[in-house]
Design a protein around this motif. Structure first.
Motif, mmCIF file in Angstrom:
data_model
loop_
_atom_site.group_PDB
_atom_site.id
_atom_site.type_symbol
_atom_site.label_atom_id
_atom_site.label_comp_id
_atom_site.label_asym_id
_atom_site.label_seq_id
_atom_site.Cartn_x
_atom_site.Cartn_y
_atom_site.Cartn_z
ATOM 1 N N GLN A 252 58.737 52.228 -25.913
ATOM 2 C CA GLN A 252 60.059 52.512 -26.922
ATOM 3 C C GLN A 252 60.698 51.030 -26.362
ATOM 4 O OE1 GLN A 252 62.192 56.170 -25.249
ATOM 5 N NE2 GLN A 252 63.980 56.183 -26.010
ATOM 6 N N PRO A 253 61.965 50.404 -27.922
ATOM 7 C CA PRO A 253 62.463 49.858 -27.172
ATOM 8 C C PRO A 253 63.214 49.304 -27.160
ATOM 9 C CG PRO A 253 62.264 49.759 -29.287
ATOM 10 C CD PRO A 253 60.848 51.167 -28.863
ATOM 11 N N ALA A 254 64.445 48.719 -25.903
ATOM 12 C CA ALA A 254 65.220 49.425 -25.434
ATOM 13 C C ALA A 254 66.333 48.758 -25.736
ATOM 14 C CB ALA A 254 65.912 48.223 -23.866
ATOM 15 N N ASP A 255 66.421 47.746 -27.001
ATOM 16 C CA ASP A 255 66.994 47.069 -28.093
ATOM 17 C C ASP A 255 67.330 48.143 -29.325
ATOM 18 O OD1 ASP A 255 65.014 47.122 -29.202
ATOM 19 O OD2 ASP A 255 65.466 44.928 -30.123
ATOM 20 N N VAL A 256 67.362 49.065 -29.748
ATOM 21 C CA VAL A 256 66.883 50.388 -30.781
ATOM 22 C C VAL A 256 68.151 51.780 -30.567
ATOM 23 C CG1 VAL A 256 65.660 52.036 -32.406
ATOM 24 C CG2 VAL A 256 64.512 49.915 -31.912
ATOM 25 N N THR A 257 68.917 51.684 -30.868
ATOM 26 C CA THR A 257 69.994 52.875 -29.644
ATOM 27 C C THR A 257 70.179 53.645 -30.901
ATOM 28 O OG1 THR A 257 71.439 51.143 -30.548
ATOM 29 C CG2 THR A 257 70.566 50.632 -28.543
ATOM 30 N N CYS A 258 69.820 53.610 -32.124
ATOM 31 C CA CYS A 258 70.005 53.990 -33.613
ATOM 32 C C CYS A 258 68.900 54.115 -33.978
ATOM 33 C CB CYS A 258 71.514 53.375 -34.178
ATOM 34 S SG CYS A 258 71.267 54.633 -35.737
ATOM 35 N N LEU A 259 69.188 55.323 -34.757
ATOM 36 C CA LEU A 259 67.627 55.661 -35.872
ATOM 37 C C LEU A 259 67.271 55.029 -36.941
ATOM 38 C CD1 LEU A 259 65.257 57.741 -36.636
ATOM 39 C CD2 LEU A 259 66.588 59.188 -38.062
ATOM 40 N N THR A 260 68.736 54.443 -37.585
ATOM 41 C CA THR A 260 68.402 53.624 -38.469
ATOM 42 C C THR A 260 67.512 52.097 -38.145
ATOM 43 O OG1 THR A 260 70.920 52.715 -38.021
ATOM 44 C CG2 THR A 260 70.255 54.007 -39.597
ATOM 45 N N CYS B 207 75.490 56.289 -31.165
ATOM 46 C CA CYS B 207 74.398 55.528 -31.458
ATOM 47 C C CYS B 207 75.188 53.855 -31.799
ATOM 48 C CB CYS B 207 73.740 55.313 -33.353
ATOM 49 S SG CYS B 207 75.057 55.770 -34.117
ATOM 50 N N GLY B 208 76.616 53.738 -32.345
ATOM 51 C CA GLY B 208 76.625 52.653 -32.371
ATOM 52 C C GLY B 208 77.118 52.899 -34.121
ATOM 53 N N ARG B 209 76.455 53.325 -35.132
ATOM 54 C CA ARG B 209 76.403 52.957 -35.802
ATOM 55 C C ARG B 209 77.313 53.997 -36.841
ATOM 56 N NH1 ARG B 209 72.192 48.951 -37.571
ATOM 57 N NH2 ARG B 209 72.173 47.826 -36.001
ATOM 58 N N CYS B 210 77.739 54.198 -36.733
ATOM 59 C CA CYS B 210 78.441 56.121 -37.270
ATOM 60 C C CYS B 210 79.829 55.296 -38.261
ATOM 61 C CB CYS B 210 78.721 57.325 -36.016
ATOM 62 S SG CYS B 210 76.477 57.893 -35.737
ATOM 63 N N ARG B 211 80.171 55.909 -39.315
ATOM 64 C CA ARG B 211 81.149 56.038 -39.884
ATOM 65 C C ARG B 211 82.515 56.796 -40.198
ATOM 66 N NH1 ARG B 211 79.545 52.196 -38.867
ATOM 67 N NH2 ARG B 211 78.930 49.576 -39.451
ATOM 68 N N PRO B 212 83.518 57.426 -40.565
ATOM 69 C CA PRO B 212 84.084 58.317 -40.658
ATOM 70 C C PRO B 212 83.503 58.994 -41.128
ATOM 71 C CG PRO B 212 85.475 56.130 -39.448
ATOM 72 C CD PRO B 212 84.080 55.636 -40.107
ATOM 73 N N MET B 213 83.813 60.120 -41.162
ATOM 74 C CA MET B 213 83.288 61.113 -42.532
ATOM 75 C C MET B 213 83.988 61.757 -43.190
ATOM 76 S SD MET B 213 80.283 59.926 -42.595
ATOM 77 C CE MET B 213 78.900 60.657 -43.926
ATOM 78 N N GLU B 214 84.352 62.674 -44.265
ATOM 79 C CA GLU B 214 85.405 63.551 -45.185
ATOM 80 C C GLU B 214 84.921 65.231 -44.233
ATOM 81 O OE1 GLU B 214 85.072 62.881 -48.535
ATOM 82 O OE2 GLU B 214 85.591 60.913 -49.354
ATOM 83 N N THR B 215 83.928 65.718 -43.846
ATOM 84 C CA THR B 215 84.191 66.805 -43.446
ATOM 85 C C THR B 215 83.172 66.898 -42.290
ATOM 86 O OG1 THR B 215 81.357 67.221 -44.202
ATOM 87 C CG2 THR B 215 83.137 67.190 -45.928
ATOM 88 N N VAL B 216 83.236 67.732 -41.429
ATOM 89 C CA VAL B 216 83.137 68.230 -40.201
ATOM 90 C C VAL B 216 81.419 67.597 -40.153
ATOM 91 C CG1 VAL B 216 83.573 69.163 -37.925
ATOM 92 C CG2 VAL B 216 84.888 69.578 -39.649
#
Length: 211
Positions: free
Chosen positions: A98-106, A67-76
């Motif tokens: 469905q909007p084309a510009d929505v690539t992430c749930l956020t 989605c392009g909006r995730c961040r590194p996390m400490e656990t798998v």
């Protein structure tokens, strides 16, 4: 000559002098749980451990993010993208149109109202406090905890006790950004602690024990 009445007992019909209701007369027999084939905590835990070992490459990076909006996390187990989890991504796919510009749930138009609006979270926390008592935490910690619960209920509905599953990284990161910790220290996802005689229900999700 003695009569037969003296030599043998006369069979008399059995009479129940109480002719009222007979409670529990037709209750089913208890079935022993020991005879049931129920998956236990240790078996499910082994599956989780095996999955974690196979995907330990996810920790510390975001190459798995779609989605392009995730961040590194400490656990798998926390290193997941919203587009990898059907229950979350279906919320976007169900948008009409469905909007084309929505690539992430956020970016979903309902995400801010559900998980980031402090007025909504205040009311949701009030319901939680009424049922479970207050959290011994700061206002932002209360909001984060409530926002995690809101996201899970939005995606999965009402879940039972000790049923947990981690939230996607993008969801957690956005909530933390909105309600930051003063020292930028956060408590990550934790599986429920069950003993060997309890059922393991982590294949169905709930986001508790995250602050």
């Amino acid at each position: 000559m003695a009569s037969n009445w003296d030599e043998e007992e006369v069979a008399r019909p059995t009479v129940n002098i109480y002719d009222g209701p007979q409670p529990y007369n037709f209750e089913p027999f208890r079935r022993e749980r020991a005879n049931e084939e129920i998956p236990r905590a240790d078996g499910r835990q082994r599956q989780i451990n095996a999955w974690s070992e196979e995907n330990d490459w996810r920790v510390g990076g975001v190459s798995w993010c779609l989605c392009g909006r995730c961040r590194p996390m400490e656990t798998v187990v926390e290193s997941l993208c919203c587009r990898e989890v059907r229950a979350f991504w279906s919320l976007v796919e169900d948008l009409t149109p469905q909007p084309a510009d929505v690539t992430c749930l956020t970016q979903h138009p309902g995400f801010e109202a559900c998980c980031l609006n402090p007025f909504v979270l205040h009311i949701a926390y009030s319901h939680f406090r009424q049922d479970h008592g207050p959290l011994q935490a700061s206002t932002h910690e209360q909001y984060r905890y409530t926002a995690y619960r809101q996201a899970i209920r939005w995606a999965y509905g009402v879940l039972g006790r000790s049923i947990r599953k981690p939230l996607p990284s993008c969801v957690v990161s956005t909530i933390r950004q909105q309600f930051q910790s003063g020292d930028h220290t956060y408590q990550g996802f934790q599986w429920p602690r069950l003993d060997e005689n309890e059922l393991f229900c982590c294949d169905r999700p709930i986001a508790l024990k995250m602050l």
